[in-house]
Write a protein that holds these residues in place. Structure first.
Motif, PDB file in Angstrom:
ATOM      1  N   VAL A 230      30.506  -3.385  -7.827  1.00  0.00           N
ATOM      2  CA  VAL A 230      31.253  -2.925  -6.661  1.00  0.00           C
ATOM      3  C   VAL A 230      31.843  -1.553  -6.931  1.00  0.00           C
ATOM      4  CG1 VAL A 230      33.403  -3.284  -5.368  1.00  0.00           C
ATOM      5  CG2 VAL A 230      31.795  -5.173  -5.641  1.00  0.00           C
ATOM      6  N   LEU A 231      31.743  -0.683  -5.924  1.00  0.00           N
ATOM      7  CA  LEU A 231      32.531   0.542  -5.913  1.00  0.00           C
ATOM      8  C   LEU A 231      33.211   0.625  -4.561  1.00  0.00           C
ATOM      9  CD1 LEU A 231      31.447   3.296  -4.167  1.00  0.00           C
ATOM     10  CD2 LEU A 231      29.510   2.942  -5.678  1.00  0.00           C
ATOM     11  N   ALA A 232      34.393   1.213  -4.555  1.00  0.00           N
ATOM     12  CA  ALA A 232      35.125   1.398  -3.306  1.00  0.00           C
ATOM     13  C   ALA A 232      35.708   2.807  -3.280  1.00  0.00           C
ATOM     14  CB  ALA A 232      36.232   0.354  -3.156  1.00  0.00           C
ATOM     15  N   ALA A 233      35.698   3.396  -2.100  1.00  0.00           N
ATOM     16  CA  ALA A 233      36.109   4.790  -1.961  1.00  0.00           C
ATOM     17  C   ALA A 233      37.619   4.933  -1.970  1.00  0.00           C
ATOM     18  CB  ALA A 233      35.542   5.364  -0.664  1.00  0.00           C
ATOM     19  N   GLY A 234      38.070   6.053  -2.545  1.00  0.00           N
ATOM     20  CA  GLY A 234      39.469   6.444  -2.443  1.00  0.00           C
ATOM     21  C   GLY A 234      40.444   5.408  -2.952  1.00  0.00           C
ATOM     22  N   ARG A 235      41.448   5.124  -2.141  1.00  0.00           N
ATOM     23  CA  ARG A 235      42.553   4.277  -2.572  1.00  0.00           C
ATOM     24  C   ARG A 235      42.141   2.836  -2.837  1.00  0.00           C
ATOM     25  NH1 ARG A 235      42.868   4.778   2.962  1.00  0.00           N
ATOM     26  NH2 ARG A 235      43.233   2.884   4.197  1.00  0.00           N
ATOM     27  N   HIS A 236      40.952   2.461  -2.406  1.00  0.00           N
ATOM     28  CA  HIS A 236      40.490   1.091  -2.594  1.00  0.00           C
ATOM     29  C   HIS A 236      39.821   0.871  -3.956  1.00  0.00           C
ATOM     30  CE1 HIS A 236      41.244   0.603   1.674  1.00  0.00           C
ATOM     31  NE2 HIS A 236      40.435   1.614   1.938  1.00  0.00           N
ATOM     32  N   GLN A 237      39.636   1.942  -4.727  1.00  0.00           N
ATOM     33  CA  GLN A 237      38.793   1.875  -5.912  1.00  0.00           C
ATOM     34  C   GLN A 237      39.189   0.764  -6.884  1.00  0.00           C
ATOM     35  OE1 GLN A 237      39.100   4.806  -9.214  1.00  0.00           O
ATOM     36  NE2 GLN A 237      37.014   5.364  -8.678  1.00  0.00           N
ATOM     37  N   MET A 238      40.403   0.808  -7.393  1.00  0.00           N
ATOM     38  CA  MET A 238      40.800  -0.110  -8.455  1.00  0.00           C
ATOM     39  C   MET A 238      40.974  -1.547  -7.960  1.00  0.00           C
ATOM     40  SD  MET A 238      40.776   1.396 -11.358  1.00  0.00           S
ATOM     41  CE  MET A 238      40.500   3.101 -11.870  1.00  0.00           C
ATOM     42  N   GLN A 239      41.514  -1.717  -6.758  1.00  0.00           N
ATOM     43  CA  GLN A 239      41.729  -3.085  -6.281  1.00  0.00           C
ATOM     44  C   GLN A 239      40.406  -3.791  -6.019  1.00  0.00           C
ATOM     45  OE1 GLN A 239      44.002  -1.755  -2.765  1.00  0.00           O
ATOM     46  NE2 GLN A 239      42.560  -2.884  -1.487  1.00  0.00           N
ATOM     47  N   PHE A 240      39.398  -3.059  -5.524  1.00  0.00           N
ATOM     48  CA  PHE A 240      38.110  -3.691  -5.283  1.00  0.00           C
ATOM     49  C   PHE A 240      37.352  -3.929  -6.584  1.00  0.00           C
ATOM     50  CE2 PHE A 240      36.162  -4.498  -1.081  1.00  0.00           C
ATOM     51  CZ  PHE A 240      37.340  -4.545  -0.360  1.00  0.00           C
ATOM     52  N   ALA A 241      37.486  -3.021  -7.532  1.00  0.00           N
ATOM     53  CA  ALA A 241      36.880  -3.260  -8.837  1.00  0.00           C
ATOM     54  C   ALA A 241      37.479  -4.504  -9.475  1.00  0.00           C
ATOM     55  CB  ALA A 241      37.078  -2.044  -9.744  1.00  0.00           C
ATOM     56  N   THR A 242      38.775  -4.659  -9.351  1.00  0.00           N
ATOM     57  CA  THR A 242      39.432  -5.844  -9.899  1.00  0.00           C
ATOM     58  C   THR A 242      38.933  -7.108  -9.217  1.00  0.00           C
ATOM     59  OG1 THR A 242      41.399  -4.524 -10.391  1.00  0.00           O
ATOM     60  CG2 THR A 242      41.666  -6.922 -10.343  1.00  0.00           C
ATOM     61  N   GLN A 243      38.820  -7.070  -7.904  1.00  0.00           N
ATOM     62  CA  GLN A 243      38.337  -8.244  -7.184  1.00  0.00           C
ATOM     63  C   GLN A 243      36.905  -8.587  -7.585  1.00  0.00           C
ATOM     64  OE1 GLN A 243      38.688  -8.044  -2.922  1.00  0.00           O
ATOM     65  NE2 GLN A 243      37.815 -10.071  -2.608  1.00  0.00           N
ATOM     66  N   ALA A 244      36.074  -7.561  -7.774  1.00  0.00           N
ATOM     67  CA  ALA A 244      34.699  -7.812  -8.207  1.00  0.00           C
ATOM     68  C   ALA A 244      34.677  -8.519  -9.553  1.00  0.00           C
ATOM     69  CB  ALA A 244      33.926  -6.500  -8.286  1.00  0.00           C
ATOM     70  N   ALA A 245      35.518  -8.050 -10.478  1.00  0.00           N
ATOM     71  CA  ALA A 245      35.574  -8.681 -11.795  1.00  0.00           C
ATOM     72  C   ALA A 245      36.014 -10.137 -11.696  1.00  0.00           C
ATOM     73  CB  ALA A 245      36.511  -7.899 -12.705  1.00  0.00           C
ATOM     74  N   LEU A 246      36.970 -10.416 -10.822  1.00  0.00           N
ATOM     75  CA  LEU A 246      37.429 -11.796 -10.633  1.00  0.00           C
ATOM     76  C   LEU A 246      36.311 -12.693 -10.105  1.00  0.00           C
ATOM     77  CD1 LEU A 246      40.940 -11.090  -9.068  1.00  0.00           C
ATOM     78  CD2 LEU A 246      40.502 -12.205 -11.277  1.00  0.00           C
TER      79      LEU A 246
END
Length: 308
Positions: A230-246
């Motif tokens: 998963v990649l997410a643009a801008g401000r969503h980057q880290m929260q979406f990466a974290t969700q993908a890992a979960l």
């Protein structure tokens, strides 16, 4: 727990130099940023090129040739070349570097789409280079073209060289496009699917969308036949990466996708973003995959079989 592949997208072709002093522009900067990201834990380095003098995106293989060998000599990272280039390049220009260097992996957008960052222009009053403002403002009229014929051409051209693909899926329809090419026999598993969220023109950065994209991929391809990230643009980057890992997925960070390290604070480097997601993964009980482990998971041919 399973190892997680960290990809880092170093410079991209959508952000412009005015937007961040940290955005690498010259071949030397791209090489150094890539090496630092690999040392920080990125197993895959995703690469675009820029005109050294003014930072414009370029598909010129001669520019790629100024940084690819340096990165290969100083890291064991998997080098992933763009076939996206920029929004204004014809497909032949976008593919030129990949054809010359025959890398282990290339990115491949799985469909045509609107692709826009024009709202950013309203926050910038002075531009470093003359080309930037028109490039950003006119993105309200850009269509990133990847027709079925374009995609088939890329599969047929690079597939015969043993290059695998990072299938970038910006919307649900792109998963179905990928399934179409599987049915045609142009690609075989294991696939590497990069789900992209939060870009204007693509699927929104809502957690429900991530869950549904993953469920759809499971149904279309079978869990055992693909790796996903998963990649997410801008401000969503880290929260979406974290969700993908979960959820058991891999992650991508880098200045191509977001110029920030936290709300309102520009990142100082690509490595800073890699270090942050690595800390988050450690808190979740995960370890980053090594380049060797990433190659095994993705079924790659190995760096010794490229022309870099």
């Amino acid at each position: 727990m399973a190892k997680i592949i960290i990809s880092c997208a170093i410079t991209g072709g959508i952000h412009t130099p005015t937007m961040s002093d940290a955005l690498p522009q010259t071949p030397e900067q791209i090489a150094e940023e890539s090496i630092a990201a690999a040392e920080a834990g990125a197993a895959i380095i995703h690469l675009h090129a820029r005109v050294p003098e003014d930072g414009r995106p370029t598909g010129d293989p001669e520019v790629f040739a100024r940084f690819l060998p340096v990165i290969k000599q100083r890291t064991d990272a998997v080098l992933n070349l763009t076939t996206g280039g920029s929004l204004t390049m014809p497909v032949q220009e976008r593919l030129a570097a990949a054809v010359r260097f025959q890398p282990e992996v290339c990115s491949l957008n799985m469909g045509s789409m609107n692709f826009a960052i024009f709202p950013v222009a309203g926050r910038i009053t002075e531009w470093k280079y003359p080309w930037e403002k028109d490039y950003v403002v006119n993105s309200d009229d850009y269509v990133f073209r990847n027709s079925f014929r374009d995609i088939a051409y890329m599969f047929e051209t690079l597939g015969g060289m043993g290059t695998k693909f990072e299938h970038e899926c910006y919307d649900l329809s792109h998963l179905y496009n990928l399934a179409h090419f599987v049915d045609r026999g142009l690609i075989e598993p294991p696939f590497f699917i990069q789900m992209v969220f939060g870009l204007l023109g693509g699927v929104g950065a809502d957690p429900e969308n991530l869950a549904f994209m993953k469920q759809t991929a499971d149904r279309l391809f079978g869990k055992e036949n693909f790796q996903w990230s998963v990649l997410a643009a801008g401000r969503h980057q880290m929260q979406f990466a974290t969700q993908a890992a979960l959820l058991g997925g891999h992650v991508r960070v880098g200045l191509e996708d977001s110029l920030y390290i936290e709300r309102g604070k520009l990142a100082t480097s690509n490595a800073q973003q890699v270090e942050k997601i690595r800390r988050i993964l450690a808190e979740l009980g995960h370890e980053p995959a090594t380049p060797t482990e990433a190659r095994e998971m993705l079924g790659l041919k190995g760096g010794d079989r490229t022309l870099i």
